[in-house]
Design a protein around this motif. Structure first.
Motif, mmCIF file in Angstrom:
data_model
loop_
_atom_site.group_PDB
_atom_site.id
_atom_site.type_symbol
_atom_site.label_atom_id
_atom_site.label_comp_id
_atom_site.label_asym_id
_atom_site.label_seq_id
_atom_site.Cartn_x
_atom_site.Cartn_y
_atom_site.Cartn_z
ATOM 1 N N GLY A 30 -3.797 -1.058 -2.727
ATOM 2 C CA GLY A 30 -4.184 0.210 -2.164
ATOM 3 C C GLY A 30 -3.311 1.460 -2.543
ATOM 4 O O GLY A 30 -2.073 1.397 -1.382
ATOM 5 N N ILE A 31 -4.286 2.373 -2.487
ATOM 6 C CA ILE A 31 -3.196 3.658 -2.476
ATOM 7 C C ILE A 31 -4.579 4.710 -1.833
ATOM 8 O O ILE A 31 -6.024 5.538 -2.382
ATOM 9 C CB ILE A 31 -2.926 4.590 -3.189
ATOM 10 N N MET A 32 -3.488 5.429 -0.727
ATOM 11 C CA MET A 32 -4.492 7.148 0.341
ATOM 12 C C MET A 32 -4.186 7.790 -1.006
ATOM 13 O O MET A 32 -2.213 8.527 -0.788
ATOM 14 C CB MET A 32 -3.847 6.346 1.564
ATOM 15 N N MET A 33 -5.088 8.381 -1.107
ATOM 16 C CA MET A 33 -4.945 9.810 -1.726
ATOM 17 C C MET A 33 -5.029 11.222 -1.239
ATOM 18 O O MET A 33 -5.750 11.079 -0.785
ATOM 19 C CB MET A 33 -6.071 9.908 -3.096
ATOM 20 N N VAL B 16 0.936 -1.130 0.169
ATOM 21 C CA VAL B 16 -0.044 0.197 -0.156
ATOM 22 C C VAL B 16 0.708 0.878 -0.123
ATOM 23 O O VAL B 16 1.771 1.576 0.514
ATOM 24 C CB VAL B 16 -0.941 -0.060 1.374
ATOM 25 N N ILE B 17 0.410 2.282 -0.942
ATOM 26 C CA ILE B 17 1.345 3.296 -1.295
ATOM 27 C C ILE B 17 0.327 4.526 -0.543
ATOM 28 O O ILE B 17 -0.818 5.021 -0.321
ATOM 29 C CB ILE B 17 1.783 3.857 -1.903
ATOM 30 N N ILE B 18 1.194 5.149 0.894
ATOM 31 C CA ILE B 18 0.250 6.900 1.534
ATOM 32 C C ILE B 18 1.119 7.332 1.727
ATOM 33 O O ILE B 18 2.529 7.816 2.172
ATOM 34 C CB ILE B 18 -0.220 5.581 3.335
ATOM 35 N N VAL C 128 3.849 -1.042 4.056
ATOM 36 C CA VAL C 128 3.799 0.743 3.756
ATOM 37 C C VAL C 128 4.381 1.282 3.317
ATOM 38 O O VAL C 128 6.090 0.991 3.485
ATOM 39 C CB VAL C 128 3.417 1.157 5.483
ATOM 40 N N LEU C 129 4.424 1.754 1.829
ATOM 41 C CA LEU C 129 5.823 2.550 1.412
ATOM 42 C C LEU C 129 5.037 4.046 1.691
ATOM 43 O O LEU C 129 3.667 4.551 1.298
ATOM 44 C CB LEU C 129 5.497 1.948 0.071
ATOM 45 N N THR C 130 4.982 4.816 2.284
ATOM 46 C CA THR C 130 5.059 6.138 2.359
ATOM 47 C C THR C 130 5.600 6.586 1.700
ATOM 48 O O THR C 130 6.827 6.923 1.391
ATOM 49 C CB THR C 130 5.882 6.905 3.928
ATOM 50 N N ASN D 33 -2.759 -5.358 -9.851
ATOM 51 C CA ASN D 33 -2.333 -5.556 -8.594
ATOM 52 C C ASN D 33 -3.774 -4.516 -7.786
ATOM 53 O O ASN D 33 -4.471 -4.516 -6.214
ATOM 54 C CB ASN D 33 -1.608 -5.470 -7.777
ATOM 55 N N LEU D 34 -4.460 -3.055 -8.181
ATOM 56 C CA LEU D 34 -4.354 -1.941 -7.963
ATOM 57 C C LEU D 34 -6.319 -2.564 -7.688
ATOM 58 O O LEU D 34 -6.963 -2.877 -7.978
ATOM 59 C CB LEU D 34 -4.847 -0.696 -8.188
ATOM 60 N N LYS D 35 -6.635 -2.491 -6.200
ATOM 61 C CA LYS D 35 -7.999 -2.795 -5.621
ATOM 62 C C LYS D 35 -8.447 -1.500 -5.455
ATOM 63 O O LYS D 35 -9.631 -1.148 -4.930
ATOM 64 C CB LYS D 35 -7.631 -3.930 -4.970
ATOM 65 N N VAL D 36 -7.720 -0.454 -4.100
ATOM 66 C CA VAL D 36 -8.614 0.386 -3.759
ATOM 67 C C VAL D 36 -7.822 1.886 -3.906
ATOM 68 O O VAL D 36 -6.807 1.941 -3.675
ATOM 69 C CB VAL D 36 -9.260 -0.665 -1.977
#
Length: 313
Positions: free
Chosen positions: A45-48, A4-6, A25-27, A63-66
């Protein structure tokens, strides 16, 4: 282990919630297109924040799901198109309502008292000139709230102790004890302060245009903490330059960051902030944690509680 990228700040605000849930987790500073592709094309997953997510990016992220928005508005993401790619889009409704509403009321008070002008003159050594500026009480005035979701409702509740008349324009008439529903024309004509809290959609693009601005009193002020697209920016610039309306407080714009050559920077009747209406410690924690939970729900096979689309999985 799913990646996930956040945003780095969100990881800190949640005390590494997603790491503790077992994700890699990749920041990043901000999850824009270039950063996402450079960080992990196999991300799940990515937090935008508010960076645009182009439709052609999905095919580069198999692989993106959210996509979880850190905030409420998701106009930078085509949620319907995301659904066709099997990707959830979520937001965090209500998480920043108090912070944005407090900023809207603060902006209203600053415009009424001309606080920014007074402070600027004082800092420039012109204290006598600053003393010649007289503001207004907002008690007895009429405030128009355009958009009556979580933020609009919070604004109305906060204003209930100020002795103002509140007019509300919203497509859905939710029960309220804090104001009166009217049509948009009536609101624009009668309000001394118009504050915008409506979602940015195709239907609300330039909802406040030349016609609507022309209906406002010459003494009235406009506050926008919604999205830049809700207002016809060129029409607003002209109205402010011609003093067709008294003043404005703007937190959002057509182009962000606001270009250095924007006419707004030259106006002394505009209070500007760089899309920071929700920038409080409390709202940040609620938005970061809410978005993190949406990522976890989506990646663990659940329907996210705050999904704004319905993926065709």
């Amino acid at each position: 282990m799913q990646k996930v990228i956040i945003p780095e700040i969100a990881d800190k605000q949640t005390d590494h919630y997603l790491t503790k849930k077992g994700y890699e987790v990749l920041t990043v500073a901000d999850a824009d297109e270039a950063t996402i592709l450079a960080t992990a094309p196999d991300v799940a997953g990515i937090m935008m924040f508010v960076s645009p997510f182009p439709n052609d990016l999905y095919d580069k992220l198999p692989n993106l799901k959210v996509l979880a928005r850190y905030g409420v508005g998701y106009d930078s993401i085509d949620a319907e198109y995301a659904a066709t790619k099997g990707v959830w889009v979520t937001n965090t409704p209500g998480a920043n309502a108090t912070s944005v509403a407090e900023n809207a009321v603060t902006d209203m008070m600053m415009l009424a008292k001309q606080s920014f002008e007074v402070s600027t003159l004082m800092r420039a050594g012109q204290q006598d000139a600053a003393k010649q500026i007289f503001g207004h009480e907002i008690t007895g005035s009429t405030v128009g709230i355009v958009g009556y979701g979580h933020i609009g409702q919070a604004v109305a509740k906060m204003l209930s102790g100020f002795g103002v008349k509140v007019l509300i324009y919203n497509r859905t008439k939710r029960p309220t004890e804090y104001g009166e529903y009217v049509d948009l024309e009536t609101l624009m004509k009668q309000s001394d302060y118009v504050t915008l809290h409506i979602a940015a959609t195709k239907q609300t693009t330039h909802l406040i245009g030349e016609k609507e601005i022309s209906l406002m009193k010459p003494s009235a002020s406009l506050i926008n903490l919604a999205r830049g697209s809700v207002v016809d920016e060129q029409a607003l610039i002209k109205a402010l330059e011609d003093h067709q309306i008294a003043s404005a407080a703007l937190d959002v714009f057509d182009e962000e960051p606001l270009p250095a050559d924007s006419p707004f920077f030259k106006m002394d009747n505009v209070f500007l902030t760089p899309h920071t209406g929700s920038n409080t410690v409390e709202a940040g924690v609620k938005m970061a944690l809410g978005a993190s939970k949406m990522i976890d729900e989506a990646l663990s096979g659940q329907k996210p509680e705050w999904a704004v689309n319905a993926p065709k999985l």
